[in-house]
Design a protein around this motif. Structure first.
Motif, PDB file in Angstrom:
ATOM      1  N   HIS A  50       0.830  -1.209   0.000  1.00  0.00           N
ATOM      2  CA  HIS A  50       0.000   0.000   0.000  1.00  0.00           C
ATOM      3  C   HIS A  50       0.870   1.268   0.000  1.00  0.00           C
ATOM      4  CE1 HIS A  50      -3.679   2.305   1.276  1.00  0.00           C
ATOM      5  NE2 HIS A  50      -2.732   3.127   1.713  1.00  0.00           N
ATOM      6  N   HIS A  84       1.789   4.369  -2.839  1.00  0.00           N
ATOM      7  CA  HIS A  84       1.855   5.831  -2.669  1.00  0.00           C
ATOM      8  C   HIS A  84       3.216   6.356  -3.143  1.00  0.00           C
ATOM      9  CE1 HIS A  84      -1.870   6.533  -0.654  1.00  0.00           C
ATOM     10  NE2 HIS A  84      -1.588   5.809   0.412  1.00  0.00           N
ATOM     11  N   GLU A  95      -5.236   7.214  -2.896  1.00  0.00           N
ATOM     12  CA  GLU A  95      -5.552   5.911  -2.295  1.00  0.00           C
ATOM     13  C   GLU A  95      -5.910   4.867  -3.348  1.00  0.00           C
ATOM     14  OE1 GLU A  95      -4.720   5.220   0.649  1.00  0.00           O
ATOM     15  OE2 GLU A  95      -4.423   7.207   1.477  1.00  0.00           O
ATOM     16  N   SER A 121      -2.492   3.398  -4.073  1.00  0.00           N
ATOM     17  CA  SER A 121      -1.994   2.481  -3.052  1.00  0.00           C
ATOM     18  C   SER A 121      -2.848   1.210  -2.955  1.00  0.00           C
ATOM     19  CB  SER A 121      -1.956   3.197  -1.704  1.00  0.00           C
ATOM     20  OG  SER A 121      -3.225   3.722  -1.397  1.00  0.00           O
ATOM     21  N   TYR A 157     -10.941   6.409   1.605  1.00  0.00           N
ATOM     22  CA  TYR A 157     -10.581   4.993   1.506  1.00  0.00           C
ATOM     23  C   TYR A 157     -11.715   4.197   0.863  1.00  0.00           C
ATOM     24  CZ  TYR A 157      -6.674   6.080   4.584  1.00  0.00           C
ATOM     25  OH  TYR A 157      -5.539   6.616   5.119  1.00  0.00           O
TER      26      TYR A 157
HETATM   27 ZN   LIG Z   1      -2.886   5.242   1.952  1.00  0.00          ZN
END
Ligand SMILES: [Zn+2]
Length: 582
Positions: free
Chosen positions: A377, A381, A405, A408, A512
């Motif tokens: 993850h 990024h 996000e 990631s 998220y």
């Molecule tokens: Zn993140």
């Protein structure tokens, strides 16, 4: 943590090489020079912007380095003090001059128009920042930053004395553990050991629960006041603007909550039911949700950070050789701090060193499956930041969070196809099954955290008791009711204390949920055509923050949409993958 070896991505043209950018007078001096510089053409205006960007990046990197050091050593007074000094002196001093530069820029733009498409996103952000700026809020923001640091310090200082020896029987030699380290015991097959570990950590947290309440109350009051000063009737509307959320509204978020309740929570229930059956339990207690339901020992993907890094390098290489090289370089340059130690702040993050245009990754790895996913993850990024590092404007070298996000979470899925770098076949299946469960869970958890925050700021006069009640309500609505919290009501009511975002980045969580839906679309694309899916994904990443959110999604071959028409088919597809692994 030493970063003195990092060179600027390109030679400085405006800021002098030896300048100490942790000194407020020096920093403000450079901004003043820009403020006073006459600008008489579009070309001069663009140069002015580039010089400002160089300065912004260099100052931001100076702050990032202090932040990184502080989170790696929350218990070192000198290091913590250096960060505190920066946010108490430099940050507040630059805000008013930033505002003056923003206003100057808007005036100059009207006289010397620049390429409208190139600067569309930049200008929209500047206009919004000018609209929100109030001098009165500068000291409040500093206090908010300091309280956030206090939250980190409080979390980092929590340890428990615990003995895992003798399994279910307590006794044996006790050792001091950080709370992230204690999480490891929740994966153990021995239910009594798990319960002891869970209770020890919960007890430790509850010792500080009043301190957490107090930090939050103070943060809350300052935030509400800041919204008020900026002319907003509530913090929600203020924060949506402050986060530059131009493409969705609080009403869209509420629709997301409803859709999740209808389409995802029932899947979550099936997953919990299945777990309870496999574990042969009457009810699932809070310490029963992470261990293997079939009673196998926890997955052990690696021992020590070096093995973790080596495995991840191989995975990135298989996803894309160039990504593998980039990750290799981060390791060589000392830009990874991965193991859990006392005094480290909780969680994991990636931070961009804006002037070197490099990434740093922070984690609390303890040798569990989750650590592998977390590094994929944060690695996503980091690769995102590197993908758009060429853009000369610092503001375009990072995307909006709703897309960051995706970078990631999609990497968790793209890299997750090669988990055999850590596991044999059976363990790969186990790990993937947990990952699918985790995705259903995060879609619901994002709704839970977001709904709770909407409630908090819609009820500015709430009492702490009402807040606890509200938390329990949302927690149960989004899946908590499948867990048996008998005799633990108080621990349950303070469950939100563990969610750092509520303290440090209010309203930052729906991202998220939104981005998970984007990442799942990338994964669906990869099932059909892996090469094209990866190429599109990288196209989206390379745009950084230079285009509006829906266009970034489009470039990545996916839709910016979190309505039922996207949620339901994706959640069902995840559920089917999960069922295949039963
Ligand atoms: Zn993140």
């Amino acid at each position: 943590m030493n970063f003195s070896h990092l060179k600027p991505y390109q030679k400085r043209c405006f800021v002098t090489d030896s300048a100490d950018l942790t000194d407020k007078d020096i920093v403000v001096g450079f901004y003043r020079t820009l403020e006073e510089r006459p600008v008489n053409s579009a070309k001069a205006l663009e140069q002015w912007l580039l010089d400002r960007s160089e300065l912004d990046a260099a100052v931001s990197q100076a702050g990032s380095i202090l932040y990184i050091r502080m989170t790696c050593h929350t218990d070192d007074k000198a290091i913590a003090g250096a960060y505190t000094k920066f946010i108490q002196t430099v940050s507040p001093a630059v805000k008013p001059v930033h505002d003056r530069l923003n206003r100057k820029y808007l005036e100059l733009c009207a006289k010397f128009p620049l390429d409208a498409k190139r600067y569309e996103v930049h200008d929209r952000a500047i206009k919004t920042d000018v609209e929100l700026f109030v001098a009165k809020n500068v000291p409040l923001q500093t206090e908010v930053d300091l309280l956030s640091q206090e939250y980190q310090t409080l979390c980092g200082a929590m340890t428990v004395q615990f003995s895992a020896k003798g399994g279910s029987a307590s006794g044996g030699e006790e050792k001091e553990y950080t709370l992230p380290e204690m999480g490891k015991y929740l994966l153990e097959p021995d239910r009594i050991l798990r319960e002891r570990a869970w209770r020890a950590a919960a007890e430790r947290r509850s010792k500080d629960q009043d301190k957490f309440e107090d930090i939050f109350d103070r943060l809350f009051q300052k935030r509400v006041a800041m919204a008020y000063h900026a002319g907003f009737k509530d913090f929600t509307a203020y924060q949506f603007k402050n986060y530059h959320r131009f493409d969705y509204t609080p009403a869209d978020c509420k629709r997301y909550h409803e859709t999740i309740e209808r389409c995802v929570v029932p899947l979550n229930e099936e997953i919990f039911k299945n777990r309870r059956k496999e574990m042969k339990l009457k009810t699932l207690r809070p310490w029963d949700t992470a261990a293997d339901p079939l009673g196998r020992s926890p997955l052990k993907p690696f021992e020590g950070p070096k093995q973790l890094v080596d495995g991840i390098k191989k995975i990135f290489k298989r996803v894309d050789p160039q990504l593998g090289d980039q990750f290799n370089r981060m390791d060589k340059e000392g830009l990874l701090d991965l193991d859990s130690r006392k005094g480290k702040a909780p969680g994991g993050y990636q931070n961009t060193l804006s002037e070197a245009r490099q990434s740093f990754i922070f984690m609390n790895a303890v040798g569990v499956d989750d650590d592998v996913r977390t590094l994929l993850h944060e690695g996503g990024h980091a690769l995102h930041a590197l993908a758009c590092a060429k853009d000369p404007l610092v503001d375009y070298r990072h995307g909006p969070m709703e897309f960051c996000e995706v970078a990631s979470m999609a990497m968790e899925l793209l890299g997750g196809r090669y988990m055999e770098e850590f596991y044999n076949d059976a363990d790969t299946k186990r790990s993937n099954r947990e990952h699918w469960e985790g995705i259903i869970h995060i879609l619901a958890w994002a709704a839970n955290i977001d709904a709770f925050q909407h409630w908090i700021y819609e009820h500015p006069d709430h009492t702490p008791a009402e807040r606890r009640q509200a938390w329990i309500g949302f927690y149960e609505q989004f899946g908590g009711k499948f867990i048996d919290w008998t005799d633990l009501t108080e621990v349950k009511a303070y469950g939100w204390h563990r969610q750092l975002h509520i303290f440090e980045m209010p309203f930052y969580y729906i991202e998220y949920g939104i981005a998970q839906l984007g990442a799942l679309q990338v994964w669906m694309n990869a099932r059909r055509d892996p090469k094209k899916a990866l190429a599109d994904y990288r196209k989206g990443l390379a745009l950084g923050g230079s285009r509006p959110l829906p266009e970034l999604y489009k470039a990545a071959g996916i839709r910016f949409d979190f309505s039922e028409s996207i949620i339901k088919p994706l959640a069902d597809a995840v559920y089917q993958e999960w069922q295949k692994l039963l």
